[in-house]
Design a protein around this motif. Structure first.
Motif, PDB file in Angstrom:
ATOM      1  N   HIS A 142       0.796  -1.212  -0.039  1.00  0.00           N
ATOM      2  CA  HIS A 142      -0.019  -0.084  -0.095  1.00  0.00           C
ATOM      3  C   HIS A 142       0.784   1.231  -0.127  1.00  0.00           C
ATOM      4  CE1 HIS A 142      -3.291  -2.475   2.312  1.00  0.00           C
ATOM      5  NE2 HIS A 142      -3.633  -2.423   0.943  1.00  0.00           N
TER       6      HIS A 142
ATOM      7  N   MET B 294      -4.356   6.161  -3.510  1.00  0.00           N
ATOM      8  CA  MET B 294      -3.775   4.777  -2.755  1.00  0.00           C
ATOM      9  C   MET B 294      -3.113   3.844  -3.948  1.00  0.00           C
ATOM     10  SD  MET B 294      -5.010   1.916   0.044  1.00  0.00           S
ATOM     11  CE  MET B 294      -3.602   2.411   1.136  1.00  0.00           C
TER      12      MET B 294
ATOM     13  N   GLU C  22      -2.448   0.064  -4.553  1.00  0.00           N
ATOM     14  CA  GLU C  22      -2.715  -1.399  -4.069  1.00  0.00           C
ATOM     15  C   GLU C  22      -2.311  -2.423  -5.098  1.00  0.00           C
ATOM     16  OE1 GLU C  22      -6.365  -2.085  -1.189  1.00  0.00           O
ATOM     17  OE2 GLU C  22      -7.315  -0.855  -2.650  1.00  0.00           O
TER      18      GLU C  22
ATOM     19  N   TYR D 257      -3.461  -8.471  -7.997  1.00  0.00           N
ATOM     20  CA  TYR D 257      -4.156  -7.410  -8.387  1.00  0.00           C
ATOM     21  C   TYR D 257      -3.088  -6.136  -8.304  1.00  0.00           C
ATOM     22  CZ  TYR D 257      -4.978  -6.407  -3.457  1.00  0.00           C
ATOM     23  OH  TYR D 257      -5.078  -6.166  -2.119  1.00  0.00           O
TER      24      TYR D 257
ATOM     25  N   ASP E 192      -5.984   3.707  -6.774  1.00  0.00           N
ATOM     26  CA  ASP E 192      -7.561   4.214  -6.159  1.00  0.00           C
ATOM     27  C   ASP E 192      -7.387   5.741  -5.974  1.00  0.00           C
ATOM     28  OD1 ASP E 192      -7.304   1.467  -5.949  1.00  0.00           O
ATOM     29  OD2 ASP E 192      -7.313   1.377  -3.967  1.00  0.00           O
TER      30      ASP E 192
ATOM     31  N   ILE F 239     -11.103   3.558  -9.545  1.00  0.00           N
ATOM     32  CA  ILE F 239     -10.016   2.327  -9.555  1.00  0.00           C
ATOM     33  C   ILE F 239      -9.865   2.001 -10.963  1.00  0.00           C
ATOM     34  CG2 ILE F 239      -9.541  -0.107  -8.931  1.00  0.00           C
ATOM     35  CD1 ILE F 239     -11.462   0.441  -6.457  1.00  0.00           C
TER      36      ILE F 239
ATOM     37  N   LEU G  90      -9.375  -7.229  -8.302  1.00  0.00           N
ATOM     38  CA  LEU G  90     -10.541  -8.505  -8.021  1.00  0.00           C
ATOM     39  C   LEU G  90     -11.654  -8.128  -8.585  1.00  0.00           C
ATOM     40  CD1 LEU G  90      -9.077  -9.299  -4.534  1.00  0.00           C
ATOM     41  CD2 LEU G  90      -8.401 -10.384  -6.819  1.00  0.00           C
TER      42      LEU G  90
ATOM     43  N   GLN H  71     -13.296 -11.161  -3.900  1.00  0.00           N
ATOM     44  CA  GLN H  71     -12.746  -9.915  -3.440  1.00  0.00           C
ATOM     45  C   GLN H  71     -12.532  -9.774  -2.224  1.00  0.00           C
ATOM     46  OE1 GLN H  71     -15.266  -6.542  -4.157  1.00  0.00           O
ATOM     47  NE2 GLN H  71     -17.283  -7.664  -3.823  1.00  0.00           N
ATOM     48  N   ASN H  72     -13.017 -10.398  -1.232  1.00  0.00           N
ATOM     49  CA  ASN H  72     -12.910 -10.166   0.290  1.00  0.00           C
ATOM     50  C   ASN H  72     -12.414 -11.495   1.166  1.00  0.00           C
ATOM     51  OD1 ASN H  72     -13.478  -7.402  -0.123  1.00  0.00           O
ATOM     52  ND2 ASN H  72     -15.506  -7.875   0.494  1.00  0.00           N
TER      53      ASN H  72
ATOM     54  N   LEU I 100     -11.492  -0.321 -15.691  1.00  0.00           N
ATOM     55  CA  LEU I 100     -11.760   0.991 -14.775  1.00  0.00           C
ATOM     56  C   LEU I 100     -12.878   0.788 -13.908  1.00  0.00           C
ATOM     57  CD1 LEU I 100     -10.852   4.155 -14.359  1.00  0.00           C
ATOM     58  CD2 LEU I 100     -12.999   4.399 -15.838  1.00  0.00           C
TER      59      LEU I 100
END
Lengths: 214, 419
Positions: free
Chosen positions: B119, B127, B129, B148, B152, B162, B167, B175-176, B205
């Protein structure tokens, strides 16, 4: 074919226009996450949001500036608003601080005389103030019913639980923070709300005993 | 200092003279004796003064103590630059090591994974990532993949733009939930891993964020435009059929058309999130029997999914459904369409105040290839050394085509660390 290309271009333009519209509609000045944040709101959001996907991380695990990057990452992942992010950050940054030990916590004698003096003399005003403190700072993890909404948080209703301890112990636990045996999460000093005064803590102990105590 | 000493000496001598009896001065011997005494006193006084001076040098004065306290207080305060820096670098990630005992493949340490996440943040504006994934292959070689990489841009409190390889926002697992320290079981539900029913990642995008809360109701969203997936086909029994969707993100767009997708999540109460997802677009076959293949017509690509997550104290319940469909194209080398579908339901409970956790998951994966179809019950026990250090043991009861790997049961032991 030519029409198709135009449709495609129009769609792309639409995406960009939507982005611009949304950006300008809610646009704010460039803001650093450290600048604002309501820690009480942050505590509630932290308790409600983070554990839906993963185990709760201890606020003391990271320094302030690292929490900035982590909550910004989570803003994207969890779909938080900017204000949500700042609130949670405020809570985490306050919760990872070492408790400021006041003179009343140095010894049991001193704390008895200066810190918890007055507890046990409840009045409606005291209980009302304690309720306010509970709802602003404690309810996020302990829940309205005192049974705890976050894994590892003790049940206040349990007759042999935390409220069976002396007021002095409760007072010191709140001031200095405490980790229940077996829990992977510690209650931060003052529940993460540095603004709590000794009187606030005394009031909330009165409220806890009156509301959930046996 | 010397003046002070002389004055002190004179004072002592004068005091001595005054206090001595008058008879002392009666003769020369007495006078001489007195002189000697005074000299001795003077010598002793000098010694005392030297000792005092030495003692003074050793002993901290009040001012010294006050200065020291100030220095300690200042050093305990965080340096100001820590509070005002505009750029922050943070390294996170996760790692896991897994031992598996499979009915068909036997028992072995079958997975060593290291996934650092970088990060780099500039204010509340940008940011970067990025997650890398290091894995050790069967032959001992190390594979590295860019899971990925996104830039951001935080345009407002409610919108983040983004760009990059992200993801897939379809559902929750990809994604999580896929990191080892978050996933309650050592394996992904069938169909939700790589090359399954759900897209992994894409390049494009994405608009992502949350809407202002309406009372207690919260809403989050993500919409994206991306290059889209490609298709792999194989020849089997003389016929060419679709083997799988390669949905891990390409910087080329083989069919020349973008795909559009997204997810909307609604939280009617804070403990419950319900989401729906979808992707529309076109794709085409680019790989045939493991080799690059071109000049294929584009075909319809659709994904839709639904998910929920509910958390109450030590209990967590969640589930997901996803279906990916590829349309028919008569002009294609593999003209028939295909669909992949999977869903799972998972319950986990932490036995507080202990550090033990129990997990049960049921998955039903449906593939165009009957040999890959699988129904799976997975039961596991986890020990949480801490929130992010977890030992997991699980047993997967698999039901697939007899004689195929999808039918083999597996016992798994995994150590996961999220940092």
């Amino acid at each position: 074919m030519k029409n198709y290309i135009h449709i495609k271009t129009a769609l792309h333009a639409g995406v960009l226009i939507l982005a611009f519209f949304l950006a300008t509609a809610g646009a704010q000045a460039e803001k650093h996450p450290n600048e604002e944040g309501d820690s009480a709101q942050g505590a509630k959001l932290w308790a409600q949001t983070c554990s839906r996907c993963h185990n709760m991380r201890n606020p003391k695990e990271f320094r302030d500036e690292l929490w900035v990057a982590i909550v910004t990452h989570m803003r994207v992942r969890a779909g938080l608003t900017g204000q949500d992010t700042r609130n949670i950050l405020a809570f985490l940054q306050q919760s990872n601080s070492v408790a400021r030990k006041s003179s009343f916590t140095k010894s049991s004698t001193t704390s008895e005389s200066k810190g918890i003096a007055g507890i046990g003399v409840s009045s409606q005003d005291v209980l009302a103030r304690g309720k306010t403190v509970f709802e602003e700072t404690c309810v996020a993890c302990h829940g309205d019913d005192g049974k705890g909404v976050v894994p590892g948080v003790p049940d206040f209703i349990d007759g042999n639980g935390v409220l069976s301890q002396s007021n002095e112990v409760l007072f010191n636990h709140i001031v200095n923070g405490f980790e229940s045996p077996g829990s992977t999460l510690a209650m931060p000093p003052k529940g993460g709300n540095e603004d709590l005064s000794n009187k606030d803590i005394k009031d909330v102990i009165e409220y806890l005993n009156a509301t959930f105590g046996s | 200092m010397y003046a002070k000493r002389i004055i002190t000496t004179m004072f002592l001598v004068t005091a001595l003279v005054i206090t001595l009896p008058k008879g002392v001065f009666a003769n020369g011997h007495d006078l001489e004796s007195l002189k000697n005494t005074v000299e001795q006193l003077k010598t002793q006084l000098d010694k005392v003064q030297i000792q005092l001076k030495a003692q003074e040098e050793k002993t901290a004065k009040k001012k010294d103590i006050r200065d020291l306290k100030q220095k300690i207080e200042q050093s305990s305060i965080r340096p100001v630059e820590f509070e005002i820096n505009d750029s922050i670098v943070h390294l996170a990630g996760y790692s896991s090591v897994t031992f598996a005992d499979n009915d068909g493949a036997g028992d072995r340490f079958n997975q060593v994974q290291f996934s650092p996440i970088f990060h780099y943040q500039y204010k509340d504006l940008m940011m970067l990532e990025s997650e890398l994934e290091f894995d050790i292959g069967l032959d001992g070689s190390t594979t590295v993949a860019l899971e990925y990489l996104t830039l951001d841009l935080f345009l407002s409190d409610y919108l983040t733009v983004i760009a990059g390889k992200f993801l897939s926002p379809v559902g929750q697992f990809r994604q999580n939930l896929h990191p080892g320290w978050i996933n309650k079981l050592p394996s992904a539900p069938p169909g939700f891993g790589h090359d399954g029913a759900t897209p992994i990642s894409d390049v494009g995008l994405q608009l992502r964020g949350a809407l202002p809360p309406l009372g207690n109701v919260r809403t989050n969203y993500s919409f994206y435009v991306a290059n889209g997936p490609e298709l792999e086909a194989i020849t089997e029994d003389g016929e060419v059929e679709l083997e799988g969707i390669i949905a891990e993100g390409f910087t080329r767009d083989a069919d020349g058309t973008r795909v559009y997708g997204g997810r909307i999540g609604v939280l009617p109460i804070p403990e419950l999130e319900i989401g729906i997802s979808g992707v529309v677009g076109k794709t085409e076959v680019t790989v045939l029997d493991g080799a690059a293949f071109g000049d294929e017509p584009s075909r319809r690509y659709r994904v839709w999914g639904a998910d929920f997550a509910w958390k109450y104290k030590g209990m967590g319940l969640r589930g997901e459904y996803v279906r990916s469909t590829i349309g028919e194209v008569t002009a294609s080398v593999a003209p028939a369409g295909a669909h992949w579908r999977s869903w799972y339901l998972q319950g986990a409970y932490q036995f507080l105040p202990t550090k033990w956790e129990g997990v049960v998951r049921y998955t039903d994966f449906d593939s165009p290839h009957a040999s890959e179809d699988q129904k799976q019950w997975a039961a596991g026990v986890n020990y949480l050394f801490s929130s992010n250090v977890i030992a997991k043991f699980a047993y997967e009861f698999n039901e697939g085509r007899v004689g195929k790997s999808s039918n083999d049961d597996t016992a798994l032991l995994q150590m996961s660390f999220g940092f």
